[in-house]
Enzyme design. Structure first.
Site, PDB file in Angstrom:
ATOM      1  N   GLY A   1      -0.473  -4.887   0.688  1.00 56.49           N
ATOM      2  CA  GLY A   1      -1.921  -4.557   0.382  1.00 56.49           C
ATOM      3  C   GLY A   1      -1.670  -5.284  -1.440  1.00 56.49           C
ATOM      4  O   GLY A   1      -2.920  -5.843  -1.849  1.00 56.49           O
TER       5      GLY A   1
ATOM      6  N   GLU B   1       3.274  -5.896   7.034  1.00 59.84           N
ATOM      7  CA  GLU B   1       2.529  -5.113   7.693  1.00 59.84           C
ATOM      8  C   GLU B   1       2.736  -4.998   9.551  1.00 59.84           C
ATOM      9  O   GLU B   1       3.120  -3.622   9.788  1.00 59.84           O
ATOM     10  CB  GLU B   1       1.145  -5.414   8.646  1.00 59.84           C
TER      11      GLU B   1
ATOM     12  N   ALA C   1       0.848  -1.467   0.249  1.00 55.67           N
ATOM     13  CA  ALA C   1       0.078   0.343   0.166  1.00 55.67           C
ATOM     14  C   ALA C   1       0.863   0.993  -0.067  1.00 55.67           C
ATOM     15  O   ALA C   1       2.283   0.802   0.043  1.00 55.67           O
ATOM     16  CB  ALA C   1      -1.304   0.127   1.191  1.00 55.67           C
TER      17      ALA C   1
ATOM     18  N   GLU D   1      -2.795  -9.141  -0.585  1.00 50.61           N
ATOM     19  CA  GLU D   1      -4.625  -8.693  -0.103  1.00 50.61           C
ATOM     20  C   GLU D   1      -5.146  -8.620  -1.596  1.00 50.61           C
ATOM     21  O   GLU D   1      -6.258  -9.626  -1.769  1.00 50.61           O
ATOM     22  CB  GLU D   1      -5.005  -7.922   0.553  1.00 50.61           C
TER      23      GLU D   1
END
Ligand SMILES: *[C@@H]1O[C@H](CO)[C@@H](O)[C@H](O)[C@H]1NC(C)=O
Length: 310
Positions: free
Chosen positions: A161, A184, A118, A164
């Site tokens: 991300g 993360e 991200a 994901e």
């Protein structure tokens, strides 16, 4: 910072940390700096696409142009997922969903990165109150609500991300050098776009815990072994293999494909008895379609079925 300056710093940064355990963390931090190249990326890609998309490339592929193709395209930021990119991705998916000629969608990045994470710069100074009140990342699940089958073609990094996002797709094909991870924890937070849930369902508790708690990445081979991906391809053949899979899917009845996808996805949401009941209802529903009749009639007549998506 000029884009040239950034590129230099990023490249040396990248090489320096490539073998260190906290590569993922460095990438996540580094990618955010890529924002500074934003205007330059915009100029080059908007010329190609008539200004429609800034962060992605969108076209139709396959012999019959029936596979929607979306390529994440923030090369200098290793496809870090900023809000603008995710909004564009949603728009492209909406367009393919509405396009009756598209039967499957392939989502990919570059050879180097599917998406390295991200955009941390967008998150750095956010407060809990802002995150909660704005339901931060809520719209990031758009891929998972797509009704047409979506295939992720993952080369290079699929981290945070990015991992994901790949897991929101229905099928994942990995290039030989792909790496998957949820780093993360190294930034003092946890996955927030389904990572703890989808990874656990895909690879089981022990490996998911190990990845989420240590931030360690797994290779394409480990991802295949654990069931996260269904196929490994040479880097340069990955996208064409994914398109081929998309073409196979697109050759079937679109309406029945949507039912099949709905039924498989229910396995993640329902008990076995409820899931089997839903499957039975959808199976019965296929008998309301002309395509089911055509498919079985073609089989009996020993010819190829000609589905009309009706
Ligand atoms: C976040 O806050 C710090 C300290 O106030 C500041 O130095 C930094 O530039 C801010 N980051 C962003 C992305 O605005």
């Amino acid at each position: 910072m000029s884009s040239l300056g950034f590129q230099y710093i990023f490249n040396s940064f990248y090489i320096l940390v490539i073998d260190l355990g906290y590569l993922s963390k460095c990438l996540l931090i580094a990618t955010c700096v890529g924002q500074s190249t934003h205007s330059q990326e915009y100029q080059s890609t908007s010329l190609l696409l008539g200004g429609q998309y800034e962060y992605i490339l969108v076209e139709k592929r396959g012999e019959n142009q029936d596979v929607g193709y979306i390529q994440l395209n923030r090369p200098k930021a290793l496809n870090a997922l900023c809000d603008g990119l995710m909004l564009e991705l949603g728009k492209a998916l909406d367009a393919f969903e509405a396009d009756g000629t598209v039967g499957a969608i392939v989502l990919t990045g570059s050879d180097r990165a599917f998406a390295a994470g991200a955009d941390i710069k967008e998150m750095q100074n956010r407060t809990f109150q802002e995150c909660y009140a704005g339901n931060f990342l809520a719209h990031w699940n758009r891929v998972s609500t797509t009704r047409k089958p979506v295939i992720a073609a993952v080369n290079g990094f699929a981290l945070g991300g990015g991992c994901e996002l790949a897991m929101m797709c229905d099928i994942i094909f990995a290039g030989e050098k792909a790496q998957f991870g949820q780093p993360e924890i190294l930034l003092g937070t946890i996955p927030g776009a389904g990572g703890t849930q989808r990874l656990t369902r895909a690879v089981g508790k022990s490996l998911a815990m190990e990845m989420v708690l240590t931030g360690d990445r797994i290779t394409a081979q480990e991802a295949k072994q654990s069931g996260l991906v269904s196929k490994i391809c040479p880097v340069d053949q990955l996208v064409s293999e994914a398109i081929k899979c998309g073409e196979k899917i697109a050759a079937n009845s679109k309406i029945v494909s949507a039912m099949a996808k709905e039924a498989v996805n229910a396995a993640y949401e329902l008990t076995l008895a409820e899931g089997n009941r839903l499957e039975k209802r959808l199976f019965h529903s296929t008998f309301a379609t002309e395509d089911r009749k055509e498919g079985m009639t073609a089989f009996v007549e020993k010819r190829k079925a000609n589905f009309k998506d009706q």
